[in-house]
Design a protein around this motif. Structure first.
Motif, PDB file in Angstrom:
ATOM      1  N   GLU A 172      85.046  51.210 -72.825  1.00  0.00           N
ATOM      2  CA  GLU A 172      84.774  50.540 -71.551  1.00  0.00           C
ATOM      3  C   GLU A 172      84.102  51.548 -70.647  1.00  0.00           C
ATOM      4  N   SER A 194      91.403  48.618 -71.763  1.00  0.00           N
ATOM      5  CA  SER A 194      91.683  47.244 -71.357  1.00  0.00           C
ATOM      6  C   SER A 194      91.950  46.475 -72.654  1.00  0.00           C
ATOM      7  N   GLN A 196      90.384  44.221 -73.922  1.00  0.00           N
ATOM      8  CA  GLN A 196      89.160  43.439 -74.128  1.00  0.00           C
ATOM      9  C   GLN A 196      89.040  42.795 -75.514  1.00  0.00           C
ATOM     10  N   LYS A 199      91.775  40.162 -76.303  1.00  0.00           N
ATOM     11  CA  LYS A 199      91.719  38.861 -75.640  1.00  0.00           C
ATOM     12  C   LYS A 199      90.597  38.019 -76.227  1.00  0.00           C
ATOM     13  N   ARG A 218      92.785  54.986 -68.552  1.00  0.00           N
ATOM     14  CA  ARG A 218      91.453  55.601 -68.638  1.00  0.00           C
ATOM     15  C   ARG A 218      91.545  57.059 -68.199  1.00  0.00           C
ATOM     16  N   GLN A 232      95.841  45.571 -64.549  1.00  0.00           N
ATOM     17  CA  GLN A 232      94.862  44.495 -64.401  1.00  0.00           C
ATOM     18  C   GLN A 232      95.553  43.140 -64.513  1.00  0.00           C
ATOM     19  N   HIS A 443      78.198  46.379 -68.160  1.00  0.00           N
ATOM     20  CA  HIS A 443      79.602  45.948 -68.053  1.00  0.00           C
ATOM     21  C   HIS A 443      80.371  46.480 -69.255  1.00  0.00           C
ATOM     22  N   HIS A 444      80.233  45.893 -70.414  1.00  0.00           N
ATOM     23  CA  HIS A 444      80.722  46.472 -71.661  1.00  0.00           C
ATOM     24  C   HIS A 444      79.969  45.839 -72.821  1.00  0.00           C
ATOM     25  N   GLY A 484      86.029  41.942 -62.259  1.00  0.00           N
ATOM     26  CA  GLY A 484      84.743  41.897 -62.946  1.00  0.00           C
ATOM     27  C   GLY A 484      84.924  41.291 -64.311  1.00  0.00           C
ATOM     28  N   GLY A 485      83.880  40.643 -64.789  1.00  0.00           N
ATOM     29  CA  GLY A 485      83.977  40.057 -66.119  1.00  0.00           C
ATOM     30  C   GLY A 485      82.640  39.551 -66.574  1.00  0.00           C
ATOM     31  N   ARG A 488      80.995  36.273 -72.999  1.00  0.00           N
ATOM     32  CA  ARG A 488      80.879  37.212 -74.124  1.00  0.00           C
ATOM     33  C   ARG A 488      79.883  36.714 -75.167  1.00  0.00           C
ATOM     34  N   GLY A 529      85.561  35.854 -69.640  1.00  0.00           N
ATOM     35  CA  GLY A 529      86.775  36.180 -68.894  1.00  0.00           C
ATOM     36  C   GLY A 529      86.506  37.112 -67.739  1.00  0.00           C
ATOM     37  N   ILE A 530      87.576  37.635 -67.236  1.00  0.00           N
ATOM     38  CA  ILE A 530      87.505  38.492 -66.054  1.00  0.00           C
ATOM     39  C   ILE A 530      88.777  39.329 -66.003  1.00  0.00           C
ATOM     40  N   ALA A 531      88.707  40.465 -65.338  1.00  0.00           N
ATOM     41  CA  ALA A 531      89.927  41.217 -65.059  1.00  0.00           C
ATOM     42  C   ALA A 531      89.903  41.646 -63.601  1.00  0.00           C
TER      43      ALA A 531
HETATM   44  N1  ASP Z   1      87.687  44.266 -69.785  1.00  0.00           N
HETATM   45  C1  ASP Z   1      86.878  44.202 -68.610  1.00  0.00           C
HETATM   46  C2  ASP Z   1      87.241  45.341 -67.672  1.00  0.00           C
HETATM   47  O1  ASP Z   1      88.262  45.981 -67.835  1.00  0.00           O
HETATM   48  C3  ASP Z   1      87.034  42.920 -67.855  1.00  0.00           C
HETATM   49  C4  ASP Z   1      86.432  41.754 -68.561  1.00  0.00           C
HETATM   50  O2  ASP Z   1      85.266  41.815 -68.970  1.00  0.00           O
HETATM   51  O3  ASP Z   1      87.124  40.749 -68.659  1.00  0.00           O
HETATM   52  O4  ASP Z   1      86.522  45.603 -66.723  1.00  0.00           O
END
Ligand code: ASP
Length: 586
Positions: A172, A194, A196, A199, A218, A232, A443-444, A484-485, A488, A529-531
Motif C-alpha cells: 500500500e 490494510s 485490501q 476484502k 505501516r 480503519q 491509490h494501490h 479513500g477507496g 477494483r 470499497g473504501i477505508a
Molecule cells: N486499502 C485502502 C487503504 O488502506 C482502502 C481501499 O482502497 O479500500 O487506503
C-alpha cells in the motif's frame, strides 16, 4: 456495596438520601476541622464533607493523598456555596464513614483537564493521563463512533469479518512490519498495511458487503497524525459502481455526525482531482474558506520582470482585508516561513490595495494600471492583500497551498464546529516517479482505471499511461483525508497489465499476488470499497489535529510505547529459536 451512585449522578432532588460513592481523591481542603474532598470517577466529581474530629474518622484526613481510592457513605445535602460549573455543584455528601480502599503514590502530574505534565511523562503514565476527563471523553467518543458505525453498516446488511494479522506483504506504498516464523525458519509474516486483498477475496467469496473496524500497520516515519498501528473502518461491496459507494459512505458519515455530534451535514460536493489541484493546489482542500488560486500568466508576463517571465506558472491568492494587517516586517517573516526547506519557496510577491493606492514589492516592473488588472482578475478590493508565487507549475501550486492554509489559520478562517466535507474523485491511476523511473499506483495496485480508459491502458504507450484516470476517490473533511477507496480491477488480464506497468515481473506478481489473480479466475464480481482512517475521523470530528489523544495507548514519535517500553531487546534464547541470532564467528 461499593456505590449506590456514581460521582456524576447526584442532584438537588437527592437531598436527604443516604448514599455510597467510590472514586479517586482529586483534591482535598481543610477548613477548621472540616475536610472537603472532590471525589472523581468517569462520570463526574462530587464534593464530600466530613468532620475529621469525629471519633470514627479521627486521623483519616492526615492519611489522605491525591488519587487515593475512597469509599464514602453519607447523606446528600444542599451546598451553601454552590458551584454552577459542575452538574453536581448544588449538593455535597455529609460523610458518616470514609474508607481508604487503596493508597496512591503522589502522581507525577495533575490529573485535571489542564495538566502540568509534558508529553513524555503523560505517555509513560498513560493510565493516569487517561483519568483526565478530557482524554477519557476522547476515548468514549471513539467508542460511540465505533458502536454507531457498526449499527449503520449492519442496518445496510454489511457483514463484519475478521481478516488475519499474520499475512504476506500487501503493498500500500509503505514499509511492512514483519514477524519471524518459528515453525518456518527463515520465513516471515507481514502485518497487514490494510486488509485490501482479503476484502477483495471476500467479494469473490460472495460476501457481498464486508466491513471491519481493524488495525493496520505501516512502518513509516511518524507525525502528529500518523501512528505505526492505526485503525480503519474498512469496507468493500460487490456489484457496485463508484456512485453506489459514494452514496453509501456519505450516508455513513452523515449518520455518524448526526448521532454522535448532533451535526447535520449537507450533501457532499464533489470535485475532480485536477480541479482540486488547480483551484487549491491540494488533493485535500480545506473548504472552510475560499481564497482560491487565480492564475495570472496572461496579465503578468512580458513586462520585463524575469522571475515572472521565466515562470511556467504565476498564481496568487487574495487575502481579504489583510492589507493593513501585515506590515512589511510581517511579510518578510511570512516569506521566510515559505522559504524554509519544508516548503522551499524562492520568493513571494505581495500587493496591498490601500486607501492611498497600490503598494507592491514589484512596483519597479509594473504600473499601477497593470497591477490593477491582476487585482480585478482576483476579485480583490481596497483593503485586500494579494500574495503571488511563480515557478514550475506543480511545485508552485503545492507551495501556494501551504501559504493558503497558513493564511487561513492566521486569519482565523478555520472555525471550530464548521465541517466542510468533499469527495475528491477521478484520481490519476499511475504516478510517474522521476527518481526511481517507475510508475507508482496513486491509490494501490488493485484500483481500476475508468471504464473509458481501459482500452488505452491495455494498448497505450508510456505517455498515455500518465493520463489514465481511475475510479478512485477520497473523502476530505476540513482539509484532512479521512477516507479513500476505489473500484477494483476484477479482471485477470487488466490486473496483470497493471502489475506490469508498476514494474513487477510476471514471476514477482505471481509470487506476491498469485492467490488474488487466481481467485479472479473463479468468477470475481465487479466490486469496490473504501477505508476510513478511524483515528483521524475521531480527531477531525473534534477539531483536533493529533490522533494520539484518541488512541488509548499511542506510540510516541520514535514509535515507542513509553508505558510498556516497547520495542525492546529479546532473549538470546528467543532469537535462537527463531534462527535470528547472529552466530559467533569461528
Ligand atoms: N486499502 C485502502 C487503504 O488502506 C482502502 C481501499 O482502497 O479500500 O487506503
Amino acid at each position: 456495596m461499593y456505590r449506590t451512585h456514581d460521582c456524576g449522578a447526584l442532584r438537588i432532588e437527592n437531598v436527604g438520601q443516604e448514599v455510597v460513592l467510590s472514586g479517586w481523591l482529586q483534591a482535598s481542603r481543610d477548613f477548621g476541622g472540616l475536610t472537603f474532598i472532590d471525589l472523581r470517577d468517569r462520570y463526574g466529581i462530587t464534593q464530600l464533607v466530613f468532620n475529621a474530629e469525629d471519633e470514627d474518622q479521627a486521623g483519616i484526613d492526615a492519611k489522605l493523598g491525591r488519587e487515593y481510592v475512597l469509599r464514602a457513605t453519607g447523606k446528600v445535602r444542599e451546598r451553601s456555596n454552590k458551584n454552577p460549573n459542575r452538574p453536581t455543584g448544588d449538593i455535597e455528601i455529609e460523610v458518616s464513614k470514609l474508607e481508604i480502599l487503596n493508597a496512591s503514590k503522589v502522581p507525577p502530574f495533575t490529573i485535571e483537564d489542564e495538566t502540568d505534565g509534558g508529553d513524555d511523562i503523560r505517555m509513560r503514565y498513560r493510565y493516569l493521563d487517561l483519568r483526565r476527563p478530557q482524554v477519557q471523553n476522547n476515548i468514549i467518543f471513539r467508542s460511540n463512533l465505533a458502536i454507531e458505525t457498526r449499527k449503520y453498516l449492519a442496518e445496510q446488511r454489511f457483514v463484519e469479518v475478521e481478516t488475519p494479522f499474520l499475512i504476506k506483504s500487501t503493498p500500500e506504498g509503505a514499509r511492512d512490519f514483519v514477524v519471524p516464523s518459528r515453525m518456518n525458519q527463515g520465513q516471515f509474516y507481514a502485518l497487514p498495511q490494510s486488509p485490501q486483498t482479503f476484502k477483495q477475496i471476500l467479494m469473490v467469496a460472495g460476501m457481498d458487503r464486508y466491513f471491519q473496524i481493524v488495525k493496520c500497520f505501516r512502518d513509516e516515519d511518524l507525525r502528529a497524525d500518523r501512528q505505526p498501528e492505526f485503525t480503519q473502518i474498512d469496507c468493500e461491496m460487490a456489484f457496485v459502481t463508484q456512485e453506489d459507494i459514494l452514496n453509501t459512505f456519505e450516508g455513513l458519515t452523515k449518520y455518524l455526525f448526526k448521532t454522535v455530534k448532533g451535526v447535520d451535514l449537507p450533501d457532499f460536493p464533489r470535485m475532480s482531482y485536477d480541479e482540486a489541484m488547480k483551484r487549491y493546489g491540494s488533493d485535500k482542500p480545506d473548504l472552510r474558506f475560499d481564497m482560491e488560486f487565480v492564475e495570472l500568466n496572461d496579465v503578468a508576463k512580458g513586462h520585463g520582470f524575469s522571475v515572472f517571465d521565466d515562470a511556467e506558472l504565476i498564481v496568487g491568492i487574495c487575502a481579504e482585508g489583510q492589507a493593513s494587517e501585515f506590515s512589511n516586517k510581517d511579510i518578510k517573516k511570512l516569506t521566510e516561513w515559505m522559504q524554509r526547506p519544508q516548503i522551499g519557496a524562492k520568493g513571494l510577491v505581495n500587493v496591498k490595495l490601500t486607501a492611498d493606492g497600490i503598494k507592491s514589492s514589484v512596483g519597479k516592473f509594473y504600473t499601477d494600471e497593470q497591477i490593477k488588472t491582476w487585482a480585478d482578475k482576483m476579485g480583490a478590493k481596497e483593503g485586500d492583500m494579494l500574495l503571488i508565487m511563480s515557478g514550475e507549475e506543480e511545485k508552485t501550486r503545492k507551495q501556494l497551498n501551504e501559504l493558503r492554509l497558513e493564511m487561513g489559520r492566521r486569519m482565523g478562517l478555520m472555525k471550530e464546529g464548521d465541517f466542510k466535507p468533499l469527495w475528491v474523485v477521478d484520481f490519476p491511476l499511475l504516478e510517474w516517479d522521476e527518481e526511481s523511473e517507475r510508475f507508482h499506483a496513486m491509490h494501490h495496485p488493485f484500483t481500476s482505471p475508468k471504464k473509458e480508459d481501459e482500452e488505452r491502458m491495455l494498448n497505450g504507450d508510456h505517455e498515455t499511461m500518465k493520463s489514465l484516470r481511475a475510479d478512485a476517490y477520497d473523502l476530505v473533511l476540513n482539509g484532512s483525508e479521512i477516507g479513500g477507496g476505489s473500484i477494483r480491477i476484477h479482471d485477470r488480464a487488466l490486473q496483470s497489465r497493471n502489475f506490469d506497468l508498476l514494474g513487477f515481473t510476471k514471476e514477482e506478481a505471481e509470487a506476491q499476488f498469485g492467490f488474488l489473480m487466481g481467485a479472479f479466475e473463479y468468477g470475481a464480481p465487479p466490486h469496490g470499497g473504501i477505508a476510513f482512517g478511524f483515528d483521524r475521523l475521531c480527531a477531525v470530528m473534534n477539531g483536533q489535529s493529533s490522533i494520539r489523544d484518541f488512541i488509548a495507548f499511542p506510540k510516541n514519535n520514535q514509535g515507542r510505547d513509553m508505558m510498556i517500553d516497547a520495542p525492546s531487546p529479546i532473549d538470546m534464547e528467543q532469537l535462537e529459536e527463531l534462527e535470528l541470532a547472529l552466530k559467533p564467528k569461528k
